[in-house]
Design an enzyme around this catalytic site. Structure first.
Site, PDB file in Angstrom:
ATOM      1  N   SER A 712       0.797  -1.233   0.000  1.00 18.18           N
ATOM      2  CA  SER A 712       0.000   0.000   0.000  1.00 18.18           C
ATOM      3  C   SER A 712       0.827   1.280   0.000  1.00 18.18           C
ATOM      4  O   SER A 712       0.290   2.374  -0.188  1.00 18.18           O
ATOM      5  CB  SER A 712      -0.958   0.009   1.194  1.00 18.18           C
ATOM      6  OG  SER A 712      -0.233   0.012   2.403  1.00 18.18           O
ATOM      7  N   LYS A 755      -7.208   3.648   8.176  1.00 14.73           N
ATOM      8  CA  LYS A 755      -6.270   4.637   7.636  1.00 14.73           C
ATOM      9  C   LYS A 755      -6.862   6.052   7.661  1.00 14.73           C
ATOM     10  O   LYS A 755      -6.151   7.024   7.931  1.00 14.73           O
ATOM     11  CB  LYS A 755      -5.873   4.240   6.209  1.00 14.73           C
ATOM     12  CG  LYS A 755      -5.007   2.989   6.149  1.00 14.73           C
ATOM     13  CD  LYS A 755      -4.721   2.547   4.722  1.00 14.73           C
ATOM     14  CE  LYS A 755      -3.857   1.288   4.691  1.00 14.73           C
ATOM     15  NZ  LYS A 755      -3.598   0.807   3.331  1.00 14.73           N
TER      16      LYS A 755
END
Length: 815
Positions: A712, A755
């Protein structure tokens, strides 16, 4: 030795007037016998099942006409006959070829006519002979014979003396161990003076076959004959001692059994006088319970069979407790007992909302399952698996579901389970055998359709020496198989299909693929800050106040204090640590309440400093954009979301790429991809291709002690490289997450909710994501993402266009 010893001390007053007892030969008498001459021709009497030795007296029964005629003729004359053992005792009418060559001269002591008309003859052996030839076969055998003399013995030979002494000792020991031999025989053995007669006497009474006795008779060396006797007597004594031991042990066992039986009978009588035996009372209670059971024909037949077996058992037997446990388990199991559920979706929704704040998607999935169960109107339930970090409410959700549908609730922790028998049970052959934990919990719940939570299914050990518990779970959690679950203790099938199984796990990586396939996975991600504040106000604080005996009016937590505790003292996806912190503060306040001291009822920042100490965690903050090559990324951890910084530094060299920061292989591959893509598309950023060969690149991801991996950070690394080589500023308060490909595509990543939470904590305002992550953002309530701008991209070049400003950093490096 055999029972012929009985003949040693027989009274012979009926035989003749001269002898009262059977004579035991002295050495002189033995020498006299040895020196006597024998007739050249003597009648031969065949013996079927014995061998006569010189000096020994034995009774024989004669039945053949030839033998009777021989005895009658000899008794009228000199009473001397020869006796020879047959080679085969089964031959009824022996010929001369059926007889051995060596025999014994015998003297007829007495002839008796028995009541059954048979004739018994008492004879005494005199000396051995060898048949030279047969001179007559009718009416009986007569043969020409020659006498056999014994080899001379050295009287002073100490070895021979010791040999004879051993023979006597062994013979006496055998007499003691033989109940059929009279004790007087020992006296007779001790009083035999003649060495040869002692050997002959023992040989005659030796418990061996006729063939072996005949071989001993034919041996002329006395010492050799004695050694053979010693060997045979030793074997016989060992056999007798073994028999005695066995008989003694059997007698002790029988005595103990008889004693136990008598004691049990007495105990039973006493118990009956006092009001019945406990064992019978237990069986009576089991029968009473069984009358009300609704079970299948197979289970009913098994129960009756095992109950009858139990009634036949001795209560003191070791197997009795196992059998009693088995029958009790059968009768106490809820075979067809089900709890009538309530599938009101409105009620279920209300209970779920009361018990859990947030988790909207999860609740929606649960309500959908309940709706399907209500429509189908059958008891077969889905198998759900809640996956998420610790403290997000996986286990408590299972309890709420049981409450919502009004079913019994069972929780079984699988953490550290490594023995298959824990689930399937132990076979009844083992001491302490019991059913598996599945069956045991159903017995406790008294219902066949509870909500059954299998907690920590990811902590189950795999295949080991005690079996594979995960393999056992395959049957338990398969709707196509669990209607006929086999428990080793029950040994009959049990229907688990009506149970609503709910598994919980922190991660699916350790769960067997086949097991994952049998469950419907429902992800429970971490809570946002706003959600944690509401959970604290609605659930955690009231619960802790109640548990500590404190009223709401005595301690209160303002919203800003709750937020500060969440931000500065916890770093988790769930709320477990948050609850502990509330408990710590309330305990501190309880002290002042009990001591009746003054205290601040409204918790403030000063209280936090005093009770909790300085902040454990600092708020993540985005860094200044005045430095080229430093970009903020978003990461997922087991404790929730976090931000990380990708730092790129250039130094003059030969174009080497160095990566530090405890990076995993996948993250290193992402860095290599980003660097290669940048080198391949230098024109887009107006870069000179030669600079890649003149400058070394160093990529670092703090903190160095924390392991990092995953794809990511791909677009973050690419943006940091682009900023370092162009020396352009990064847009302020910007973070990003996304996987990259060599073709320049941006792919979606997971953990978006966590996140976003991390980004809000760090005061980020702009976030770059893959276009395919748009659906994850739409699932989050609008109020939680207020103030955030999302930029959705498909290409890596789009990321650079959004992230890089036209303005260069202060004091740019000249490339």
């Amino acid at each position: 030795m055999n029972s012929e010893f009985k003949n040693i001390m027989l009274n012979f007053s009926d035989f003749n007037s001269e002898a009262e007892f059977i004579p035991l030969l002295s050495s002189e008498e033995e020498d006299q016998l040895d020196s006597e001459k024998i007739p050249e021709h003597i009648p031969i009497l065949p013996l079927r099942n014995t061998v006569l030795f010189p000096g020994v007296v034995i009774p024989i029964t004669v039945g053949r006409e030839k033998s009777i005629k021989l005895i009658q003729d000899a008794n009228k004359k000199d009473k001397i006959i020869g006796v020879i053992a047959q080679k085969d005792i089964d031959v009824e009418d022996p010929t001369k070829d059926d007889l051995n060559k060596v025999g014994t001269v015998a003297h007829i002591l007495k002839v008796l006519k028995m009541p059954d008309e048979s004739t018994t003859v008492i004879i005494q052996g005199k000396s051995r002979f060898t048949v030279l030839e047969y001179v007559q076969t009718e009416p009986y055998f007569k043969a020409k014979v020659t006498k056999i003399f014994n080899d001379e013995i050295d009287i002073n030979d100490k070895g021979f003396g010791a040999l004879l002494s051993s023979l006597k000792d062994l013979s006496i020991q055998i007499i003691k161990h033989s109940p059929n031999i009279p004790s007087e025989a020992s006296f007779a053995i001790n009083n035999i003076e003649s060495h040869v007669f002692l050997i002959n006497f023992i040989s005659s009474n030796l418990n061996v076959s006729v063939l072996e006795k005949q071989k001993i008779l034919e041996i002329t060396d006395i010492k050799e004959r004695a050694n053979i006797l010693l060997s045979s007597l030793t074997k016989e004594l060992q056999m007798l001692e073994l028999k005695t031991q066995i008989q003694s042990k059997v007698k002790v066992d029988l005595d103990k059994q008889q004693r136990d039986y008598l004691l049990n009978q007495q105990l039973k009588t006493i118990q009956e006088e006092l009001g019945g035996a406990p064992n019978e009372q237990e069986i009576s209670e089991i029968k009473k319970k069984a009358k009300n059971k609704k079970w299948s024909k197979e289970v009913g037949e098994t129960f009756m069979k095992e109950l009858k077996k139990l009634q036949r058992m001795n209560p003191s037997a070791a197997e009795h407790s196992i059998q009693m446990n088995y029958v009790e388990t059968l009768v106490e199991l809820p075979w067809d007992q089900i709890t009538k559920g309530n599938y009101s979706l409105q009620r279920a929704q209300k209970i779920l909302d009361q018990d859990h704040y947030g988790l909207e998607k999860v609740k929606e999935r649960i309500i959908e399952h309940l709706a399907v169960m209500k429509l189908k109107d059958d008891m077969r339930s889905p198998i759900l698996c809640f996956v998420g970090p610790p403290g997000v409410g996986k286990t408590s959700l299972g309890k709420s579901i049981a409450k919502a549908v009004k079913r019994k609730y069972i929780r079984m922790s699988l953490g550290g389970l490594r023995d298959e028998s824990e689930l399937r049970g132990h076979r009844k052959t083992y001491i302490g055998a019991m059913p598996g934990r599945i069956i045991q919990n159903l017995k406790k719940a008294k219902s066949s359709n509870p909500v059954f939570v299998l907690d920590e299914i990811d902590k189950v050990s795999g295949n080991n020496i005690s079996g594979d518990p995960q393999a056992a779970l395959l049957e338990i959690l398969d709707p196509e198989q669990n209607f006929a679950f086999y428990d080793n203790f029950l040994e009959i099938e049990y229907d688990l299909s009506k149970i609503m199984f709910i598994a919980t796990a922190n991660t699916l990586s350790t769960v067997h693929p086949a097991l994952r396939d049998r469950m419907e996975i429902i992800d429970l991600s971490g809570y946002l800050l706003e959600e944690k504040i509401e959970i604290a106000r609605r659930h955690l604080i009231p619960k802790q106040l109640k548990e500590h005996g404190v009223n709401k009016s005595q301690v209160s937590f303002p919203k800003n204090i709750i937020e500060k505790i969440i931000d500065d003292y916890t770093r988790e996806a769930g709320v477990r640590s948050l609850e502990k912190n509330f408990a710590k503060i309330i305990r501190n306040k309880a002290k002042y309440i009990v001591m009746e001291d003054e205290y601040n009822k409204k918790v403030d920042g000063k209280d936090l400093q005093t009770i909790m100490g300085p902040s454990v965690f600092q708020k993540d903050k985005s860094i200044s954009n005045n430095i080229a090559g430093v970009v903020t990324g978003l990461a997922w951890t087991a404790a929730g979301g976090d931000i990380l910084f990708i730092e790129v530094s250039l130094s003059k060299g030969k174009g080497n790429l160095t990566m530090t920061g405890n990076l995993g292989d996948v993250m290193k591959e992402s860095a290599s991809l980003a660097f290669e893509y940048l080198k391949a598309h230098f024109k887009i950023l107006n870069l000179d291709p030669e600079i890649f060969e003149k400058w070394n690149v160093h990529i670092h991801v703090p903190e160095g002690a924390t392991p990092k991996d995953g794809p990511s950070a791909g677009i973050t690394i690419f943006t940091a490289l682009a900023s370092a080589f162009t020396q352009r500023k990064i847009k302020a308060k910007l973070a990003m997450t996304g996987e990259i490909t060599l073709r320049g595509k941006v792919l979606p990543v997971g953990g978006i909710k966590e996140k976003i939470l991390a980004a809000k904590r760090a005061k980020i305002t702009d976030i770059i994501l893959s276009s395919e992550n748009r659906k994850n953002i739409e699932e989050i309530k609008a109020e939680y993402i207020q103030g955030l701008n999302f930029h959705y991209v498909d290409e890596m070049i789009e990321v650079v266009e959004i992230a890089l400003l036209k303005e260069k950093v202060k004091e740019p490096v000249s490339l």
